[in-house]
Design an enzyme around this catalytic site. Structure first.
Site, PDB file in Angstrom:
ATOM      1  N   LYS A 213       0.825  -1.213   0.000  1.00  0.00           N
ATOM      2  CA  LYS A 213       0.000   0.000   0.000  1.00  0.00           C
ATOM      3  C   LYS A 213       0.856   1.259   0.000  1.00  0.00           C
ATOM      4  CE  LYS A 213      -1.780   2.479   3.164  1.00  0.00           C
ATOM      5  NZ  LYS A 213      -2.440   3.064   4.332  1.00  0.00           N
ATOM      6  N   ASP A 232      -6.369   0.376   0.981  1.00  0.00           N
ATOM      7  CA  ASP A 232      -6.457   0.168   2.423  1.00  0.00           C
ATOM      8  C   ASP A 232      -7.846  -0.365   2.733  1.00  0.00           C
ATOM      9  OD1 ASP A 232      -8.118   2.349   2.151  1.00  0.00           O
ATOM     10  OD2 ASP A 232      -6.862   3.722   3.299  1.00  0.00           O
TER      11      ASP A 232
END
Length: 589
Positions: A213, A232
């Site tokens: 991420k 996320d």
């Protein structure tokens, strides 16, 4: 200094929608509608007007070119919005003038290393601490501004220095990443935009603390990879709820790729340019019904919920709720949702401890009050809740403020920072309207020349007890965590973990051993990845059982970045290893 016109209409750029949204953490609001930062060695102030963006800088042409590149003004946001608004879900949530910025690479990398398991307010604080290692450029409205430090400046910063500044485990990530960039050469970082997206992402993941991420954030915001989608839990919620992607799955690598590919197929090669989201909702209600979540708690032997809230619940409405699973929550405000969850849990025999976890949704605070949430509001909101739930005997207490730390003291006598005195004022106000509640008072960070976990230091409570107007209503509370969250000195003791009982006796266990007052171990948790964590957890469970302490585990919610939860990301599958450690201290209903 003269204002220059950047000649960008609000439909293409809104500063208030772009600068504070968690892309860059160094813009500081210096006046209403004005933000200032050092960019390309220049001190630049921007001003939002109804028609355009104005700017001040010493070198107009250099600043104009810098800002055009920084805000990627060659990309027509209006055209992209028209294209994306063909998607009905996007059309409902579009935000005018929200742009993706293209940031300096080193700044972007270390800003997002700081973002690990963090919120925007705290990331901003850490980035600005790091920023002060850079060259001073000037001041605006009494605020000093620096260039973001380069690798040459950062290489002189020690891990211990960063830990003292509050970076925690991120300090090691920063130091190790600086060292890797020095070894590879800054030209390595500068060359990454020339690689294809996946190759660029894999190279970035060589840096300490950079996972998929964070790598996608950097790809998107400084490496020209507009197709990158940082996934996320909030993006995952949107993908599953609004687009039917990856339903009923954990957020693993395969699902991450599925969501990234899905959004690319919908929004095209600029898909990353359009995804920014803030959600405020009870976690888990996007995945399951509240009844199913609470029933699973009961079925697995848990009898009490410590229910966190911020003072924003008094003025907010929840989002990210799956109303097909939770139809009775539709149209309710946050307090009404809390009512329904509490009433259902207590109908099954569970007990509820309300936890004022934060003054607002932006993050925790050292003290019980902030510049925007006064002590008076803190107390009056507690009194309101005490009145609201006084007829529900399943709601048993108030955890007055989560994790006092920093300047909060215990027994120092200063009414502005003495947490013990504040707890007395608030606790007695609550008991005046609801004499049945337990008043739960956490410790501090620093007391009696000793430092401990935030909210965990009760070393002074024996000498300076909390004085309430009702007997047998005081419960002290502490939080205790393992080596994976912070390498406290006792974790490197040669006698570890056999030294832990002595540590706990010193900071809070003596209150139980000497029968001074009951203690709630209000938070403890771990992902059980660090090899030192399992011995800590086993020893703490034994200590709780032996001492007679009460406990609530942190947390049921799997989305706690530091510890994970008792269920996995599907909000259904039990983390059996953690659960087994807790079996000896459970009291099933």
């Amino acid at each position: 200094m003269t204002w220059f016109d950047l000649k960008v209409p609000p439909i293409e750029l809104r500063l208030d929608k772009t600068l504070p949204t968690g892309q860059c953490f160094r813009w500081i609001q210096t006046n209403p509608n004005e933000w200032t930062m050092v960019l390309n060695k220049q001190l630049i102030t921007l001003k939002q007007t109804p028609e355009s963006i104005l700017f001040k800088a010493d070198d107009e042409e250099l600043a104009r070119q810098t800002l055009a590149d920084y805000f990627q003004l060659d990309i027509c946001l209006k055209d992209l919005m028209e294209q994306w608004c063909k998607d009905k879900q996007f059309k409902k949530k579009q935000i005018e003038g929200l742009r993706m910025m293209k940031q300096p690479k080193i700044e972007n990398i270390f800003s997002f290393i700081c973002s690990s398991n963090n919120n925007i307010s705290r990331i901003t604080s850490l980035v600005n601490k790091l920023n002060k290692f850079g060259k001073y450029v000037g001041s605006v409205e009494g605020v000093d501004f620096h260039e973001f430090p380069g690798i040459n400046e950062l290489q002189d910063v020690k891990e211990s220095e960063l830990r003292e500044l509050g970076f925690g485990y991120r300090a090691r990530y920063i130091v190790e990443s600086v060292e890797l960039i020095r070894e590879e050469g800054t030209e390595w970082i500068e060359s990454l935009p020339t690689l294809d997206y996946q190759s660029c992402k894999q190279e970035l993941m060589k840096l300490s603390g950079v996972g998929p991420k964070v790598a996608d954030c950097i790809c998107l915001m400084s490496m020209d990879k507009m197709e990158a989608i940082p996934v996320d839990t909030h993006v995952w919620q949107i993908a599953t709820r609004d687009y039917g992607m990856a339903k009923g799955k954990n957020l693993n690598a395969k699902v991450y790729q599925e969501i990234s590919k899905g959004f690319y197929n919908i929004f095209g090669p600029y898909c990353g340019f359009g995804l920014e989201t803030n959600t405020f909702a009870p976690n888990g209600l996007y995945a399951r019904s509240y009844q199913a979540i609470i029933q699973e708690m009961v079925q697995n032997g848990y009898n009490t919920v410590r229910l966190p809230y911020s003072n924003d619940i008094f003025t907010s409405s929840p989002q990210s709720i799956n109303f097909q699973a939770n139809p009775d929550l539709k149209g309710l405000n946050s307090l009404q949702v809390m009512d329904i969850i509490i009433n259902y849990a207590t109908s099954l025999g569970m007990k509820i401890l309300l936890d004022r976890h934060r003054p607002d949704n932006k993050g925790q605070s050292e003290l019980w009050y902030t510049s925007t949430v006064s002590e008076q509001k803190w107390i009056s909101d507690w009194v309101y809740l005490a009145n609201r739930y006084k007829d529900n005997t399943g709601v048993i207490g108030a955890d007055l403020h989560n994790e006092p730390h920093g300047s909060a003291c215990w027994g120092c006598g200063d009414v502005n920072v003495d947490w013990r005195l504040a707890a007395e004022r608030c606790g007695n106000a609550i008991l005046a309207v609801n004499p049945n509640w337990l008043i739960i008072v956490e410790g501090v960070e620093h007391a009696n020349s000793l430092s401990y976990w935030w909210g965990g230091n009760l070393a002074n409570a024996g000498q300076f007890p909390v004085r309430l107007n009702a007997a047998n209503k005081l419960v002290y509370s502490i939080h205790d965590y393992p080596n994976s969250l912070f390498a406290q000195s006792w974790f490197s003791d040669p006698n570890y973990p056999n030294n832990l009982d002595s540590v706990w006796d010193t900071y809070w266990g003596y209150l139980l051993r000497q029968k001074i007052a009951p203690v709630l171990v209000g938070e403890f948790g771990t992902k059980l990845i660090d090899p030192k964590d399992a011995p800590w957890l086993q020893r703490l469970v034994e200590y709780i059982k032996d001492s007679g302490a009460s406990w609530t585990f942190w947390s049921w919610n799997p989305e706690s970045g530091d510890t994970g939860g008792l269920v996995q990301y599907d909000w259904t599958t039990l983390e059996t290893a953690k659960d087994q450690y807790l079996q000896p201290i459970k009291f099933p209903l």
